[in-house]
Design an enzyme around this catalytic site. Structure first.
Site, PDB file in Angstrom:
ATOM      1  N   HIS A 147       0.806  -1.220   0.000  1.00  0.00           N
ATOM      2  CA  HIS A 147       0.000   0.000   0.000  1.00  0.00           C
ATOM      3  C   HIS A 147       0.846   1.281   0.000  1.00  0.00           C
ATOM      4  O   HIS A 147       0.357   2.353  -0.357  1.00  0.00           O
ATOM      5  CB  HIS A 147      -0.932  -0.018   1.219  1.00  0.00           C
ATOM      6  CG  HIS A 147      -2.154   0.837   1.082  1.00  0.00           C
ATOM      7  ND1 HIS A 147      -2.199   1.994   0.331  1.00  0.00           N
ATOM      8  CD2 HIS A 147      -3.394   0.703   1.615  1.00  0.00           C
ATOM      9  CE1 HIS A 147      -3.402   2.537   0.402  1.00  0.00           C
ATOM     10  NE2 HIS A 147      -4.143   1.781   1.170  1.00  0.00           N
ATOM     11  N   ASP A 203      -9.922  -1.203 -21.005  1.00  0.00           N
ATOM     12  CA  ASP A 203     -10.039  -1.926 -22.277  1.00  0.00           C
ATOM     13  C   ASP A 203      -8.699  -2.605 -22.574  1.00  0.00           C
ATOM     14  O   ASP A 203      -7.720  -1.951 -22.925  1.00  0.00           O
ATOM     15  CB  ASP A 203     -10.412  -0.958 -23.402  1.00  0.00           C
ATOM     16  CG  ASP A 203     -10.547  -1.658 -24.753  1.00  0.00           C
ATOM     17  OD1 ASP A 203     -10.505  -2.911 -24.784  1.00  0.00           O
ATOM     18  OD2 ASP A 203     -10.685  -0.952 -25.766  1.00  0.00           O
TER      19      ASP A 203
END
Length: 497
Positions: A182, A433
């Site tokens: 993180h 995409d």
């Protein structure tokens, strides 16, 4: 099953001495961030080329335009402080990312774990357990895998890059897992990473150049406190209040067994709630104040957040007078545009951690008895009031003054029940995409994830909700851990929705 894996052995000493060493940023130097390793699983109903996915992500990190930080290693110095060690050059022995490809020679429906990937329904429902897919997120897909232990996983002798890619290839679909410690970035930092990755994959020549350095190093420090006090300053927990709250919340988080669940909310449901909430608030605005009803503004996520809060409170049967604290994570990027960060139009993302909080304080009785629109408006008001540059600065002035080592300050009272929210909708994961990585060259059109989930650990607070976003069909997906046994009542509410 065939798998290939890049593993980083200890590098030659000469390679390490040439590393660029930089300190952790302000937001990275805390146990709250360091306590969680993150993994996001993107499920595509198509077979993708794992080498194209790997090479494009490696290419991004190797650009040395600020992206190379994601190929950095985390190491302790002689004083025990953790630092970034960024290789001057990435090589096969010191790769830019860690990478594993597992080729399953079966359809996902025949795999004991991948067969549990959820599908949406026609009403709000618990549709799965994200931990069922943990072996795919952290391992080769078998029952034997190493669960995350936090930043210590990155501090050993393995010379592990902070960013990892794991690709599971099935005969009918592909599961792409992006993992990181993180300290590397938050949700909107992740957005910058995956969108740039998508750009490299599609052959774009212009890839954004990230902001370098730590723009928030002075945030809230003496001389940088700003002129405002925080709007909730008078409701900050006292030392005794913190102790009382910690005895309850801390036990829930660290001791009691928890269960993870994924909830899917179809569009027809959340849109109906949103439309009713806006209609009621506009009528109220007209009748009570004579104001412009069109000035009423609620986002879809305001209503979704309010709905989750209500489900939590009702399912737990709380005392009406009990304080409920909704803590909503917010990115600081918008508030500090043109100040500590470039304007959005400049196209230079900040790939790191930059988060603040909006805190909603209400009573359980109001949550249950008042209209959902009222609660959604309280959520919106908290975000608007506490999301300014001045309020974030005032908040972190309190954080700095507390010297607690955590980038959080709590508001409410010692007996409150806290519900956390991390909304990833703006990360746009369902809009990615990856069509350039298709194996089937005859297919056309975009190739978008049909399912997204996150796994993290080892810190798993109870009732910390992740809103993963909205898919192409308008379904919202959200997950959370609750204390074992508490999901049953929550599910009853979903069935009645």
């Amino acid at each position: 099953m065939i798998f290939s894996k890049s593993k980083s052995p200890p590098p030659p000493a000469d390679d390490v001495t040439s590393d660029r060493i930089i300190p952790l940023h302000f937001f990275e130097d805390s146990p709250l961030v360091q306590g969680n390793n993150m993994a996001v699983s993107l499920v595509f109903d198509e077979v993708l080329d794992p080498e194209k996915l790997r090479s494009s992500l490696e290419n991004l990190v190797q650009r040395h335009e600020g992206w190379e930080r994601l190929g950095g290693r985390l190491k302790k110095n002689a004083k025990g402080k953790i630092e970034w060690h960024i290789p001057s050059t990435f090589t096969p022995s010191r790769p830019a990312i860690s990478y594993t490809h597992i080729h399953h020679t079966i359809p996902s429906t025949a795999h004991p774990r991948a067969s549990k990937i959820p599908s949406p329904g026609n009403r709000p429902a618990i549709v799965g357990d994200p931990d069922d897919l943990a072996p795919l997120a952290w391992g080769e897909g078998s029952e034997e895998y190493a669960p995350p232990r936090g930043i210590s996983d990155y501090l050993g002798d393995e010379d592990r890059p902070v960013l990892g890619l794991r690709v599971h290839s099935f005969t009918d679909r592909t599961v792409v897992v992006l993992s990181w410690q993180h300290v590397a970035f938050d949700a909107l930092g992740m957005k910058a990473v995956v969108q740039a990755w998508e750009g490299v994959l599609s052959g774009k020549k212009e890839i954004p150049v990230p902001v370098r350095g730590d723009p928030f190093s002075e945030l809230g420090m003496e001389g940088e406190k700003g002129e405002e006090e925080h709007v909730l300053r008078d409701k900050r927990l006292s030392v005794m209040g913190m102790l009382r709250w910690g005895m309850g919340y801390g036990v829930d988080m660290l001791v009691r067994e928890k269960e993870n669940r994924m909830v899917c909310v179809p569009e027809r449901c959340w849109r109906g709630w949103w439309e009713v909430a806006v209609k009621e608030l506009r009528e109220e605005e007209t009748q009570k104040t004579g104001g412009d009803p069109e000035s009423v503004f609620l986002t879809e996520n305001d209503v979704l957040t309010a709905w989750i809060l209500r489900c939590v409170v009702v399912s737990m049967g709380m005392d009406p007078g009990r304080t409920v604290a909704g803590s909503i994570a917010m990115s600081l990027r918008k508030a500090f545009q043109g100040d500590l960060l470039p304007e959005e139009a400049e196209g230079r993302p900040y790939v790191g951690n930059a988060f603040g909080w909006a805190n909603v304080l209400v009573t359980a009785g109001d949550v249950v008895s008042r209209p959902l629109g009222w609660l959604a408006r309280e959520v919106r008001r908290a975000i608007n009031e506490q999301g300014t540059r001045e309020q974030h600065t005032a908040y972190y002035a309190m954080v700095r003054a507390s010297r607690a080592g955590l980038p959080v300050v709590l508001f409410g009272d010692g007996g409150m029940y806290q519900v956390g929210f991390s909304n990833w909708t703006k990360a746009g994961l369902f809009g990615l995409d990856f069509s350039p990585a298709r194996m089937d060259g005859d297919k056309t059109g975009p190739c978008r994830p049909v399912y997204v989930q996150e796994n993290h650990g080892p810190i798993k607070p109870a009732d910390g909700f992740f809103v993963l976003g909205k898919d192409e069909k308008g379904n919202y997906w959200l997950s959370a851990c609750k204390v074992k046994g508490q999901w049953a009542k929550f599910e009853e509410l979903l069935e009645a929705s």
